[in-house]
Enzyme design. Structure first.
Site, PDB file in Angstrom:
ATOM      1  N   ARG A 145      21.877  46.803  46.814  1.00 29.62           N
ATOM      2  CA  ARG A 145      20.450  46.722  46.526  1.00 29.62           C
ATOM      3  C   ARG A 145      19.633  47.394  47.626  1.00 29.62           C
ATOM      4  O   ARG A 145      18.604  48.014  47.370  1.00 29.62           O
ATOM      5  CB  ARG A 145      19.998  45.274  46.352  1.00 29.62           C
ATOM      6  CG  ARG A 145      18.570  45.218  45.794  1.00 29.62           C
ATOM      7  CD  ARG A 145      17.977  43.846  45.691  1.00 29.62           C
ATOM      8  NE  ARG A 145      18.647  43.033  44.701  1.00 29.62           N
ATOM      9  CZ  ARG A 145      19.577  42.128  44.989  1.00 29.62           C
ATOM     10  NH1 ARG A 145      19.942  41.922  46.250  1.00 29.62           N
ATOM     11  NH2 ARG A 145      20.129  41.435  44.051  1.00 29.62           N
ATOM     12  N   GLY A 151      20.801  38.030  41.740  1.00 27.87           N
ATOM     13  CA  GLY A 151      19.519  38.472  41.176  1.00 27.87           C
ATOM     14  C   GLY A 151      19.631  39.735  40.349  1.00 27.87           C
ATOM     15  O   GLY A 151      18.690  40.549  40.316  1.00 27.87           O
ATOM     16  N   ALA A 152      20.770  39.915  39.665  1.00 27.99           N
ATOM     17  CA  ALA A 152      20.935  41.130  38.848  1.00 27.99           C
ATOM     18  C   ALA A 152      19.997  41.105  37.647  1.00 27.99           C
ATOM     19  O   ALA A 152      19.563  40.039  37.202  1.00 27.99           O
ATOM     20  CB  ALA A 152      22.387  41.222  38.371  1.00 27.99           C
ATOM     21  N   ILE A 192      41.382  34.764  41.496  1.00 23.27           N
ATOM     22  CA  ILE A 192      39.943  34.996  41.646  1.00 23.27           C
ATOM     23  C   ILE A 192      39.226  34.956  40.299  1.00 23.27           C
ATOM     24  O   ILE A 192      38.005  34.822  40.247  1.00 23.27           O
ATOM     25  CB  ILE A 192      39.631  36.334  42.360  1.00 23.27           C
ATOM     26  CG1 ILE A 192      40.111  37.529  41.537  1.00 23.27           C
ATOM     27  CG2 ILE A 192      40.175  36.349  43.776  1.00 23.27           C
ATOM     28  CD1 ILE A 192      39.475  38.847  41.971  1.00 23.27           C
ATOM     29  N   ASP A 193      39.967  35.074  39.181  1.00 31.65           N
ATOM     30  CA  ASP A 193      39.325  35.194  37.864  1.00 31.65           C
ATOM     31  C   ASP A 193      38.657  33.902  37.380  1.00 31.65           C
ATOM     32  O   ASP A 193      37.774  33.936  36.532  1.00 31.65           O
ATOM     33  CB  ASP A 193      40.358  35.628  36.811  1.00 31.65           C
ATOM     34  CG  ASP A 193      41.020  36.952  37.149  1.00 31.65           C
ATOM     35  OD1 ASP A 193      40.418  37.720  37.928  1.00 31.65           O
ATOM     36  OD2 ASP A 193      42.123  37.207  36.646  1.00 31.65           O
ATOM     37  N   SER A 231      51.595  32.860  36.150  1.00 28.46           N
ATOM     38  CA  SER A 231      52.475  32.133  37.065  1.00 28.46           C
ATOM     39  C   SER A 231      52.671  30.701  36.590  1.00 28.46           C
ATOM     40  O   SER A 231      53.766  30.136  36.712  1.00 28.46           O
ATOM     41  CB  SER A 231      51.869  32.122  38.465  1.00 28.46           C
ATOM     42  OG  SER A 231      51.492  33.425  38.824  1.00 28.46           O
ATOM     43  N   MET A 290      35.900  42.483  38.863  1.00 27.34           N
ATOM     44  CA  MET A 290      37.189  42.104  38.245  1.00 27.34           C
ATOM     45  C   MET A 290      36.992  40.824  37.444  1.00 27.34           C
ATOM     46  O   MET A 290      35.873  40.305  37.340  1.00 27.34           O
ATOM     47  CB  MET A 290      38.233  41.873  39.335  1.00 27.34           C
ATOM     48  CG  MET A 290      38.893  43.124  39.829  1.00 27.34           C
ATOM     49  SD  MET A 290      40.233  42.677  40.964  1.00 27.34           S
ATOM     50  CE  MET A 290      41.082  44.240  41.067  1.00 27.34           C
ATOM     51  N   ALA A 324      49.287  23.646  53.718  1.00 26.04           N
ATOM     52  CA  ALA A 324      49.175  22.221  53.357  1.00 26.04           C
ATOM     53  C   ALA A 324      50.467  21.723  52.708  1.00 26.04           C
ATOM     54  O   ALA A 324      50.904  20.600  52.970  1.00 26.04           O
ATOM     55  CB  ALA A 324      47.995  22.030  52.409  1.00 26.04           C
ATOM     56  N   LYS A 370       9.573  47.520  39.978  1.00 32.24           N
ATOM     57  CA  LYS A 370      10.737  47.285  40.853  1.00 32.24           C
ATOM     58  C   LYS A 370      11.238  48.624  41.387  1.00 32.24           C
ATOM     59  O   LYS A 370      11.053  49.659  40.735  1.00 32.24           O
ATOM     60  CB  LYS A 370      11.869  46.623  40.075  1.00 32.24           C
ATOM     61  CG  LYS A 370      11.568  45.203  39.640  1.00 32.24           C
ATOM     62  CD  LYS A 370      12.826  44.553  39.081  1.00 32.24           C
ATOM     63  CE  LYS A 370      12.535  43.159  38.576  1.00 32.24           C
ATOM     64  NZ  LYS A 370      13.723  42.493  38.034  1.00 32.24           N
TER      65      LYS A 370
HETATM   66  O1  F6P Z   1      44.061  38.279  38.166  1.00 29.23           O
HETATM   67  C1  F6P Z   1      43.436  38.859  39.272  1.00 29.23           C
HETATM   68  C2  F6P Z   1      43.121  40.299  39.022  1.00 29.23           C
HETATM   69  O2  F6P Z   1      42.515  40.826  40.185  1.00 29.23           O
HETATM   70  C3  F6P Z   1      42.275  40.587  37.795  1.00 29.23           C
HETATM   71  O3  F6P Z   1      40.915  40.338  38.017  1.00 29.23           O
HETATM   72  C4  F6P Z   1      42.605  42.023  37.520  1.00 29.23           C
HETATM   73  O4  F6P Z   1      42.486  42.297  36.157  1.00 29.23           O
HETATM   74  C5  F6P Z   1      44.035  42.145  37.942  1.00 29.23           C
HETATM   75  O5  F6P Z   1      44.304  41.039  38.792  1.00 29.23           O
HETATM   76  C6  F6P Z   1      44.379  43.421  38.664  1.00 29.23           C
HETATM   77  O6  F6P Z   1      45.752  43.442  38.867  1.00 29.23           O
HETATM   78  P1  F6P Z   1      46.515  44.427  39.853  1.00 29.23           P
HETATM   79  O7  F6P Z   1      46.328  43.912  41.254  1.00 29.23           O
HETATM   80  O8  F6P Z   1      47.921  44.332  39.405  1.00 29.23           O
HETATM   81  O9  F6P Z   1      45.888  45.770  39.695  1.00 29.23           O
END
Ligand code: F6P
Length: 322
Positions: free
Chosen positions: A156, A187-188, A128-129, A107, A171, A24, A215
């Protein structure tokens, strides 16, 4: 200043949807008659002048791909003042009038440092965090969540077949978002988050209660950064009789891979377009973020000076449905 050429980089941990964003950026720039240089491996590549011209054709066929075609890195050198100076020098050498930084917390701190040195810069949240302040969702979060729930659904199946409890580690650094949300939507039985004290007896009780309720499985999701990781927790539970035998699964980096979901493709596209339009319109030192269903501009100073702990918001919700 008229902007004729910009740089784009992906930095920090890769996140599905980064490619959609790069695409994009390149296409929006081209639409406005602006050239784009792709910077290879984030700030590390910027310091060493590793760039390549990106045309609209170069970003064809990448919207569905996970990872990042520009590659990424975590640069130690850029953390230093000298590293930052080198980066600006390389930008000038390459005739870059501005830069788009697509990445996570660290970053965006780097983007702020460039802004302080007078570089026109826009940040795009991708991690992803989901720990970036100023955006409800970052690029990659939705795909990671889908990967996690797919994995938990599969676990499961086997857990139910064997009458087992699974301790699943996600992570997410210190944020806990992935664990909290995946716990709700898979559903944990229990979610263990960073910052909360873990009482091993109460974990054991949750597993035992699940057994006694009839369960045939129990799923405990443990976030990265929690007091015990999944392996340690399983050790702590080893000598307690909880009804089920337990197994541990650490999901690890598969959470960062895979083609982006529809949501992440759209988010990457929307944020990429807006970041270029803002930069060309004279905006700098800002991040584009999703707020509600709108794309907002958030000062990078605010982004980097706040930590986001979204997991708490969902704790009550989890209690209702677990
Ligand atoms: O920030 C994304 C992430 O996947 C975190 O969830 C995790 O702590 C970290 O990066 C892992 O980093 P690396 O890929 O350097 O092991």
């Amino acid at each position: 200043m008229t902007i004729k050429r910009i740089g784009v980089m992906t930095s920090g941990g890769d996140a599905p949807g980064m490619n959609a964003c790069v695409r994009a950026v390149v296409r929006t720039a081209a639409y406005n008659g602006v050239e784009v240089l792709g910077i290879i491996q984030g700030y590390e590549g910027l310091i060493h002048g590793e760039v390549k011209e990106l045309t609209t054709r170069d970003v064809g066929g990448i919207i569905q791909r996970g990872g990042t075609i520009l590659q990424t890195a975590r640069s130690q050198q850029f953390r230093t003042k000298q590293g930052q100076r080198e980066a600006v020098r390389e930008m000038n050498e390459n005739g870059m009038d501005g830069i788009i930084v697509i990445g996570g917390d660290g970053s965006l701190k780097g983007a702020r440092a460039l802004a302080e040195l007078g570089v026109p810069v826009m940040g795009v949240p991708a991690s992803i965090d989901n720990d970036i302040f100023g955006s409800d969702m970052s690029i990659g979060v939705d795909t990671a969540l889908n990967t996690i729930i797919d994995a938990i659904d599969k676990l499961r199946d086997t857990a139910s077949s064997h009458n087992r409890a699974f301790i699943v580690e996600t992570m997410g650094r210190d944020c806990g978002y992935l664990a909290q949300i995946s716990g709700i939507i898979s559903g944990a039985e229990m979610v263990l988050l960073p910052g909360a004290e873990i009482n091993v007896e109460s974990v054991a009780k949750v597993i035992e209660d699940s057994y006694m309720k009839g369960k045939n499985h129990a799923i405990i999701v443990v976030a990265e950064g929690a007091q015990y990781n999944a392996t340690q927790l399983s050790q702590e539970l080893k000598d307690l009789d909880v009804g089920f035998h337990t197994r541990v699964t650490i999901l690890g980096h598969i959470q960062r891979g895979g083609g982006p979901t529809a949501f992440d493709r759209l988010l990457g596209t929307r944020l990429g377009i807006k970041s270029v339009e803002a930069l060309l319109g004279g905006t700098t030192d800002m991040m584009v973020g999703l707020q509600g269903n709108k794309i907002a501009l958030v000062p990078l100073t605010e982004v980097v000076s706040h930590t986001r702990n979204v997991a708490d918001d969902y704790m009550e919700l989890f209690k209702r449905v677990s």
